[in-house]
Enzyme design. Structure first.
Site, PDB file in Angstrom:
ATOM      1  N   ALA A  28     -19.166   5.125  19.812  1.00  0.00           N
ATOM      2  CA  ALA A  28     -20.724   5.376  19.268  1.00  0.00           C
ATOM      3  C   ALA A  28     -21.160   6.538  18.190  1.00  0.00           C
ATOM      4  CB  ALA A  28     -21.793   5.057  20.568  1.00  0.00           C
ATOM      5  N   HIS A 242      -2.987  -3.347  14.411  1.00  0.00           N
ATOM      6  CA  HIS A 242      -3.054  -3.331  12.600  1.00  0.00           C
ATOM      7  C   HIS A 242      -2.518  -3.473  11.799  1.00  0.00           C
ATOM      8  CE1 HIS A 242      -6.513  -0.919  14.651  1.00  0.00           C
ATOM      9  NE2 HIS A 242      -5.562   0.576  15.041  1.00  0.00           N
ATOM     10  N   ARG A 347       1.752  11.837   7.072  1.00  0.00           N
ATOM     11  CA  ARG A 347       0.816  11.227   7.793  1.00  0.00           C
ATOM     12  C   ARG A 347       1.135  10.229   6.495  1.00  0.00           C
ATOM     13  NH1 ARG A 347      -4.983  10.945   6.360  1.00  0.00           N
ATOM     14  NH2 ARG A 347      -5.998   9.188   7.538  1.00  0.00           N
ATOM     15  N   TRP A 492      14.629  15.817   3.880  1.00  0.00           N
ATOM     16  CA  TRP A 492      16.449  16.102   2.059  1.00  0.00           C
ATOM     17  C   TRP A 492      16.612  17.354   3.272  1.00  0.00           C
ATOM     18  CZ3 TRP A 492      17.564  20.264   0.660  1.00  0.00           C
ATOM     19  CH2 TRP A 492      18.683  20.335  -0.412  1.00  0.00           C
TER      20      TRP A 492
END
Length: 591
Positions: A28, A242, A347, A492
């Site tokens: 909320a 999701h 991310r 890498w």
């Protein structure tokens, strides 16, 4: 502030009340109150909309506002606060008082009594709260709708119990099960991209598409939420809801229209074509502690089991890669690879659609195949990797991108939060962005056997250090599944950080006067970002790993020291120092 249309929801003609169960909680504070304020600011609901926060204990409205209004702008506060109140909602008398307050608001407006209840509650409370709403707070002159938050059970059986608890009181048209990924801007763009552009739909099938990879990566640990996460794991927390919803948008047939029923039917038909997942279709991992170089100072990121809220013997996966198969005419034979993990090297959430190579490759086998990348977050974008001739006298074909970057194409546009869309759509009775009972029955049918086997056998997940790109073997699993993965720059260095010749070659290729500065760093990162310009955050991340003295540039000495920290924490690395032993091992001989 946008002008509210006459007669809009929340106005005198159409009174509207939002009731938030769990108004004192994080959701909320972070999402719901700001979303309602933003909807008023945009003019999508009237500033006269009634908002009632509830909880199980008494609270003064002043205390609620001081605790829960911290994520709102001053304008939003001014719009929302005059019509925001708080009431206790625990026993029957509380709900009778709540019903009377809502009814009085509608009567004063002389319009229908429309009510939206948001269940920001744990699922075990749904049954009792739904019963009380139906018995004591159901509107007599307008609509009553319930917005329910995940998790929607742990498997087919628990979802069936949860669905029974709500459906015996409310019709499907009154239930709005939220998956906030369906409200993300780029996810909303998948259907327009597919069905309003003639170039894509004819190619959107197994004749032309080689593989699809839906990937979710987070570069954070469980951050004290391990106790909650350990009850569910990465598959239940991210993939079964999701990412499955993203997969549906990628794979469904064109609905007859965008109405509630047609969209629900198209989504359900696609879900029914997905094969039930088996254990051999999955790679599971769990992250461990890792020493990092932060501006070349060694820091330690803790592992999953280092979280005090996680059982020390937990085998709950924090990473999963799943091969999924769709048995219909459009997709038969195309691997859908779905992966998600915490504490990885970056991310992001994206869909990478890899097209099949041209049968007669007249420009040689070295030309790259086409890829369509739908970047959901961050750096929201849609880009298409194509082959073009490089300027010059020779016929050199190179890969470039047709790039729709949202921050450039829609500069200054108001994106809105997913919860704004969900609250707005529910108030209008639009269920396309919500998950139906039939969808969830099929979703749990796909995943329940796998989850039961994991829960029962508790297989040892493959351990991976914090910040790696995934557990050992995940890349081989993907290749066996028929999916070629994209490498990150961090990966890498993990693979080549100890190989002196490769490391020196990369540095010399890009360095100017013995240093890597912003331009040179951009050039390095571009090679790992589909030839696209890297974001400022990516450049900062690179500097944090290599820039020892924080001067905004990287010398050769800093470069090799930073590369050392990316090496896997094996017996080989433990016995090396960053000085002579490492230089001798890697074949690097200082300048």
């Amino acid at each position: 502030m946008a002008e509210q249309k006459k007669g809009g929801l929340g106005s005198k003609e159409q009174p509207l009340t939002f009731i938030i169960f769990g108004a004192t909680g994080d959701l909320a504070r972070k999402k719901l109150f700001p979303a309602l304020g933003a909807l008023m600011e945009q003019g999508l609901i009237s500033k006269d909309t009634n908002v009632i926060g509830t909880g199980r204990r008494e609270m003064k409205i002043e205390d609620l506002l001081s605790k829960q209004a911290v994520k709102m702008s001053e304008t939003q506060q001014k719009l929302l606060f005059p019509n925001l109140s708080y009431m206790k909602a625990k026993v029957d008398d509380d709900f009778k008082a709540l019903d009377a307050a809502i009814a009085k608001y509608a009567a004063d407006k002389k319009g229908p009594d429309n009510r939206v209840f948001f269940f920001s509650l744990p699922p075990f409370a749904y049954a009792s709260m739904a019963e009380k709403v139906k018995r004591l707070c159901y509107s007599k002159t307008g609509f009553t709708r319930l917005i329910l938050e995940k998790p929607f059970g742990r498997d087919s059986e628990t979802f069936a119990e949860l669905a029974k608890a709500t459906s015996k009181h409310f019709q499907e048209s009154e239930l709005y099960r939220i998956d906030h990924y369906l409200g993300k801007e780029v996810v909303l763009n998948i259907l327009p991209l597919r069905f309003s552009n003639q170039i894509f739909e004819p190619l959107w099938c197994n004749k032309h598409i080689d593989s699809i990879h839906i990937e979710w990566k987070e570069d954070l640990n469980t951050m004290g939420r391990g106790g909650y996460f350990d009850k569910y794991g990465i598959i239940r927390d991210i993939i079964q809801n999701h990412l499955l919803q993203v997969m549906i948008m990628i794979g469904i047939e064109k609905p007859k229209d965008l109405g509630n029923q047609a969209t629900a039917e198209a989504k359900l038909n696609f879900l029914k074509a997905i094969k039930t997942i088996k254990m051999e279709d999955v790679v599971l991992g769990q992250f461990t502690a890792r020493k990092f170089c932060h501006y070349c100072k060694e820091t330690v990121n803790p592992g999953y089991l280092d979280d005090e809220t996680v059982p020390k013997d937990s085998k709950v996966p924090t990473y999963a890669m799943i091969k999924m198969s769709v048995e219909n005419d459009r997709w038969r034979g195309v691997p859908f690879l779905v992966s998600a993990g915490k504490a990885l090297d970056e991310r992001k959430c994206e869909v990478r659609i890899r097209f099949k190579p041209e049968a007669n490759r007249i420009f040689g086998d070295s030309t790259n195949v086409n890829e369509l990348v739908i970047r959901i977050q961050p750096d929201e974008s849609v880009y298409f990797k194509i082959n073009v001739k490089e300027p010059g006298l020779k016929m050199n074909v190179v890969s470039q991108v047709l790039d729709l970057s949202y921050h450039k194409a829609f500069e200054g546009a108001y994106y809105g939060d997913a919860y704004e869309r969900m609250l707005n759509n529910c108030s209008k009775g639009e269920q396309q962005l919500f998950v139906s009972t039939d969808e969830l029955i099929e979703a749990w049918r796909i995943f329940t056997p796998l989850l039961h086997e994991i829960d029962a056998k508790k297989p040892q997940p493959v351990l991976y250090p914090f910040g790696d790109s995934g557990p050992k073997g995940y890349r081989q699993f993907a290749e066996k599944a028929g999916v070629k993965l994209q490498s990150t720059w961090q990966e890498w260095f993990q693979m080549h950080g100890a190989q002196g010749e490769n490391l020196k070659s990369l540095f010399d290729k890009h360095a100017t006067e013995g240093k890597l500065q912003t331009t040179e760093i951009k050039n390095i990162l571009t090679d790992f970002y589909d030839t696209r310009a890297p974001t400022g955050k990516m450049i900062n991340s690179f500097l944090q790993a290599f820039d020892h003295n924080k001067d905004g540039s990287v010398t050769w000495d800093e470069f090799k020291r930073g590369a050392y920290m990316f090496m896997p924490w094996t017996a080989t690395r433990r016995r090396l120092s960053v000085t002579s032993d490492f230089l001798a091992f890697s074949g690097i001989h200082g300048e």
